[in-house]
Design a protein around this motif. Sequence first.
Motif, PDB file in Angstrom:
ATOM      1  N   TYR A 118     -41.461 -40.448 -16.137  1.00 16.64           N
ATOM      2  CA  TYR A 118     -40.738 -39.315 -15.570  1.00 16.64           C
ATOM      3  C   TYR A 118     -40.429 -39.436 -14.078  1.00 16.64           C
ATOM      4  CZ  TYR A 118     -41.155 -36.264 -19.708  1.00 16.64           C
ATOM      5  OH  TYR A 118     -41.054 -35.691 -20.950  1.00 16.64           O
ATOM      6  N   GLY A 119     -41.150 -40.249 -13.341  1.00 12.64           N
ATOM      7  CA  GLY A 119     -40.893 -40.362 -11.906  1.00 12.64           C
ATOM      8  C   GLY A 119     -41.440 -39.204 -11.090  1.00 12.64           C
ATOM      9  N   VAL A 138     -39.427 -35.234  -8.238  1.00 16.68           N
ATOM     10  CA  VAL A 138     -39.116 -36.156  -9.330  1.00 16.68           C
ATOM     11  C   VAL A 138     -37.953 -37.055  -8.907  1.00 16.68           C
ATOM     12  CG1 VAL A 138     -38.565 -36.350 -11.789  1.00 16.68           C
ATOM     13  CG2 VAL A 138     -39.781 -34.332 -10.958  1.00 16.68           C
ATOM     14  N   ALA A 139     -38.075 -38.334  -9.240  1.00 17.61           N
ATOM     15  CA  ALA A 139     -37.019 -39.308  -8.957  1.00 17.61           C
ATOM     16  C   ALA A 139     -35.961 -39.243 -10.060  1.00 17.61           C
ATOM     17  CB  ALA A 139     -37.613 -40.710  -8.884  1.00 17.61           C
ATOM     18  N   LEU A 140     -34.710 -39.055  -9.680  1.00 22.29           N
ATOM     19  CA  LEU A 140     -33.622 -38.970 -10.648  1.00 22.29           C
ATOM     20  C   LEU A 140     -33.469 -40.263 -11.445  1.00 22.29           C
ATOM     21  CD1 LEU A 140     -31.166 -37.588 -11.949  1.00 22.29           C
ATOM     22  CD2 LEU A 140     -29.802 -38.418 -10.008  1.00 22.29           C
ATOM     23  N   ASP A 141     -33.616 -41.423 -10.792  1.00 26.44           N
ATOM     24  CA  ASP A 141     -33.332 -42.685 -11.486  1.00 26.44           C
ATOM     25  C   ASP A 141     -34.191 -42.898 -12.729  1.00 26.44           C
ATOM     26  OD1 ASP A 141     -35.689 -43.266 -10.139  1.00 26.44           O
ATOM     27  OD2 ASP A 141     -34.951 -45.120  -9.241  1.00 26.44           O
ATOM     28  N   PRO A 196     -25.425 -29.632 -12.783  1.00 25.34           N
ATOM     29  CA  PRO A 196     -25.918 -30.991 -13.032  1.00 25.34           C
ATOM     30  C   PRO A 196     -26.935 -31.416 -11.980  1.00 25.34           C
ATOM     31  CG  PRO A 196     -23.616 -31.037 -12.303  1.00 25.34           C
ATOM     32  CD  PRO A 196     -24.003 -29.600 -12.458  1.00 25.34           C
ATOM     33  N   VAL A 197     -27.914 -32.177 -12.427  1.00 22.20           N
ATOM     34  CA  VAL A 197     -28.907 -32.753 -11.525  1.00 22.20           C
ATOM     35  C   VAL A 197     -28.346 -34.097 -11.064  1.00 22.20           C
ATOM     36  CG1 VAL A 197     -31.262 -33.649 -11.364  1.00 22.20           C
ATOM     37  CG2 VAL A 197     -30.810 -31.540 -12.646  1.00 22.20           C
ATOM     38  N   THR A 198     -27.990 -34.181  -9.786  1.00 20.42           N
ATOM     39  CA  THR A 198     -27.271 -35.346  -9.273  1.00 20.42           C
ATOM     40  C   THR A 198     -28.050 -36.154  -8.244  1.00 20.42           C
ATOM     41  OG1 THR A 198     -26.240 -33.957  -7.607  1.00 20.42           O
ATOM     42  CG2 THR A 198     -25.016 -34.274  -9.678  1.00 20.42           C
ATOM     43  N   THR A 199     -29.215 -35.667  -7.846  1.00 22.24           N
ATOM     44  CA  THR A 199     -30.050 -36.352  -6.851  1.00 22.24           C
ATOM     45  C   THR A 199     -31.509 -36.213  -7.286  1.00 22.24           C
ATOM     46  OG1 THR A 199     -30.399 -34.366  -5.514  1.00 22.24           O
ATOM     47  CG2 THR A 199     -28.466 -35.724  -4.981  1.00 22.24           C
ATOM     48  N   ASP A 200     -32.410 -36.895  -6.549  1.00 25.86           N
ATOM     49  CA  ASP A 200     -33.829 -36.621  -6.758  1.00 25.86           C
ATOM     50  C   ASP A 200     -34.007 -35.112  -6.653  1.00 25.86           C
ATOM     51  OD1 ASP A 200     -34.177 -39.347  -6.894  1.00 25.86           O
ATOM     52  OD2 ASP A 200     -35.221 -39.513  -4.976  1.00 25.86           O
ATOM     53  N   ASN A 208     -28.978 -39.821 -17.510  1.00 19.53           N
ATOM     54  CA  ASN A 208     -28.263 -39.849 -18.782  1.00 19.53           C
ATOM     55  C   ASN A 208     -27.057 -40.785 -18.640  1.00 19.53           C
ATOM     56  OD1 ASN A 208     -26.202 -38.421 -17.467  1.00 19.53           O
ATOM     57  ND2 ASN A 208     -26.763 -36.460 -18.368  1.00 19.53           N
ATOM     58  N   ASP A 209     -26.207 -40.820 -19.642  1.00 18.82           N
ATOM     59  CA  ASP A 209     -25.043 -41.706 -19.626  1.00 18.82           C
ATOM     60  C   ASP A 209     -23.979 -41.291 -18.612  1.00 18.82           C
ATOM     61  OD1 ASP A 209     -24.702 -39.433 -21.346  1.00 18.82           O
ATOM     62  OD2 ASP A 209     -22.864 -40.345 -22.105  1.00 18.82           O
ATOM     63  N   LYS A 210     -24.080 -40.097 -18.045  1.00 22.12           N
ATOM     64  CA  LYS A 210     -23.114 -39.601 -17.064  1.00 22.12           C
ATOM     65  C   LYS A 210     -23.595 -39.795 -15.626  1.00 22.12           C
ATOM     66  CE  LYS A 210     -22.218 -36.233 -20.549  1.00 22.12           C
ATOM     67  NZ  LYS A 210     -23.165 -36.938 -21.385  1.00 22.12           N
ATOM     68  N   GLY A 211     -24.799 -40.352 -15.471  1.00 23.93           N
ATOM     69  CA  GLY A 211     -25.356 -40.550 -14.143  1.00 23.93           C
ATOM     70  C   GLY A 211     -25.989 -39.314 -13.552  1.00 23.93           C
ATOM     71  N   THR A 212     -26.294 -38.331 -14.408  1.00 21.84           N
ATOM     72  CA  THR A 212     -26.974 -37.113 -13.966  1.00 21.84           C
ATOM     73  C   THR A 212     -28.288 -36.989 -14.737  1.00 21.84           C
ATOM     74  OG1 THR A 212     -25.817 -35.726 -15.593  1.00 21.84           O
ATOM     75  CG2 THR A 212     -24.791 -35.953 -13.428  1.00 21.84           C
TER      76      THR A 212
END
Length: 159
Positions: free
Chosen positions: A33-34, A49-52, A103-107, A56-60
């Motif tokens: 989970y980061g 939490v680390a986003l990376d 959308p979650v787009t960053t950490d 998902n497939d959309k980068g979010t």
Amino acid sequence: MHPRLPLPEASDGDDLGGFLAWLREAIPQVTHYGIHSPAWDATTLHWKVALDANLNDKGTGFGGALAGETTLLGWCWTTLWLRARGRAQDVVIAEGQQRFLAPVTTDYHMQCFPLEADGIARLEASLAEKERGRIKLVQRVYCGDTLCMEAQGSYAVLK
């Protein structure tokens, strides 16, 4: 069935880093989970939490990972609250719901706290009377100041 890893003893000021290390071993999914930087402030549990680790497939942020993390955060809140009171009881989620708002787009960072002002007092009374109880918790996911997701869960403390 896998052998259960016993919860470590609580200590003064509870070692949240040690608890997170135990959590990663007890629930292997947590290592993916980061999650980092847990903090407890009065009645709110926070972590980052680390986003990376949750793309998902959309980068979010992947909704399934976010749902799992919010469920876990509520379980941790309840478990840590019990530990602070010298209680080593099992906790399970009984009911949960999520609303995805942006959308979650960053950490991101998450927080968990009781839904109802008297939730802690009601749980304490139920534990004193029946040695079991429930508490409703709110979990929020933020990217910076933007609320991206809100979840609620009812957590049962078993006898």
